[in-house]
Design an enzyme around this catalytic site. Structure first.
Site, short mmCIF file in Angstrom:
data_model
loop_
_atom_site.label_atom_id
_atom_site.label_comp_id
_atom_site.label_asym_id
_atom_site.label_seq_id
_atom_site.Cartn_x
_atom_site.Cartn_y
_atom_site.Cartn_z
N GLY A 86 0.78 -1.24 0.00
CA GLY A 86 0.00 0.00 0.00
C GLY A 86 0.80 1.29 0.00
CG ASN B 283 1.73 3.52 -5.75
OD1 ASN B 283 2.12 4.56 -6.25
ND2 ASN B 283 2.34 2.35 -5.96
CG MET C 20 -1.70 -8.02 -6.52
SD MET C 20 -0.75 -7.14 -7.78
CE MET C 20 0.06 -8.54 -8.56
CB ILE D 265 -8.27 -8.82 -14.23
CG1 ILE D 265 -6.77 -8.85 -14.46
CG2 ILE D 265 -9.02 -8.29 -15.45
CD1 ILE D 265 -6.32 -9.79 -15.53
CG LEU D 266 -11.47 -4.77 -10.76
CD1 LEU D 266 -11.29 -3.31 -10.32
CD2 LEU D 266 -12.36 -5.51 -9.77
CG ASN E 179 -3.79 -0.16 -12.43
OD1 ASN E 179 -3.60 -0.40 -11.23
ND2 ASN E 179 -3.14 -0.82 -13.38
CG HIS F 46 1.65 -1.42 -15.46
ND1 HIS F 46 1.36 -2.69 -15.01
CD2 HIS F 46 2.64 -1.55 -16.38
CE1 HIS F 46 2.14 -3.55 -15.65
NE2 HIS F 46 2.92 -2.89 -16.49
C1 GRF Z 1 3.38 -0.83 -7.58
O1 GRF Z 1 4.63 -1.02 -8.21
C2 GRF Z 1 2.32 -0.60 -8.62
O2 GRF Z 1 2.77 0.07 -9.75
C3 GRF Z 1 1.92 -2.00 -8.99
O3 GRF Z 1 1.98 -2.73 -7.78
C4 GRF Z 1 2.89 -2.10 -6.89
C5 GRF Z 1 2.12 -1.80 -5.65
O4 GRF Z 1 2.93 -1.28 -4.63
N1 GRF Z 1 0.63 -2.00 -9.62
P1 GRF Z 1 2.25 -0.64 -3.36
O5 GRF Z 1 1.33 -1.70 -2.75
O6 GRF Z 1 1.52 0.59 -3.78
O7 GRF Z 1 3.40 -0.33 -2.42
#
Ligand code: GRF
Length: 201
Positions: free
Chosen positions: A11, A13, A89, A91-92, A106, A108
């Site tokens: 988490g 992000n 993790m 797919i919706l 999202n 990536h």
């Molecule tokens: C990030 O690298 C994001 O781009 C990818 O999964 C990772 C999640 O990291 N989709 P966090 O849980 O936000 O630390």
């Protein structure tokens, strides 16, 4: 604008978005953080920031449709109008996306359309690219293929392993995702075909 953040893991992000949202002049607030597993470390981080949390685990539902309905109902129940996937993790399908049309983002960790999917830092290294980075995009039913909102590039160094590259990219993720959420919450993003036009204020 109230947003919900979906996570599956650490988490970081989500924390960067919630931190940005805590600033008084930021146009969005995190209404709820929802994880698909109680093991997601980000749940405690959200709670420590005073953000509401919920777990909606697919194993508790008869099928994927019922899971997606519960996820959407939980978000809507907290008043979320927009949704940020942040290390979520799963797919919706359209069943979920239709509940928040054009309002699911999202992040990536590659410069899409290069390297969609999983283990993308290793894929970038294996391919020998000199730059990689991250992409915030609108979510559509096709994985990692929706209209691109913002990207940031980082160099790939010859001494990098996947972890070193991931760390360099993650630092950029933490700045571009809040910026994308700001533009989104200000209503400045217009999708024209595959392109996202950013309206000036
Ligand atoms: C990030 O690298 C994001 O781009 C990818 O999964 C990772 C999640 O990291 N989709 P966090 O849980 O936000 O630390």
């Amino acid at each position: 604008m109230k947003i919900g953040v979906l996570i599956s893991g650490r988490g970081s992000n989500m924390v960067s978005i919630a931190t940005a949202c805590a600033a008084p002049d930021f146009p969005a607030e995190v209404a709820v953080v929802v994880a698909d597993t109680p093991a997601a470390a980000g749940l405690e981080k959200a709670a420590a920031m005073g953000v509401a949390t919920a777990v909606v685990a697919p194993g508790e539902f008869a099928d994927r449709g019922a899971f997606e309905d519960a996820l959407a109902n939980t978000l809507a129940g907290h008043g979320a109008e927009g949704v940020c996937l942040a290390g979520f993790m799963r797919i919706l399908t359209g069943r979920f996306l239709d509940r928040f049309p054009g309002k699911v983002l999202n992040i990536h960790p590659s410069l899409l359309p290069a390297f969609p999917g999983l283990d993308v830092q290793q894929k970038a290294l294996d391919h020998g690219v000199r730059f990689s980075g991250c992409t915030v995009h609108f979510v559509t039913e096709a994985m990692d293929a929706g209209p691109i909102i913002v990207q940031a590039a980082v160099p790939v160094l010859e001494a990098d392993d996947a972890d070193a590259l991931a760390a360099r990219i993650l630092e950029q993720e933490h700045s571009v995702y809040p910026e994308a959420v700001r533009l989104f919450a200000e209503g400045r993003l217009r999708v024209v075909g595959r392109r996202v036009i950013v309206d000036t204020k």
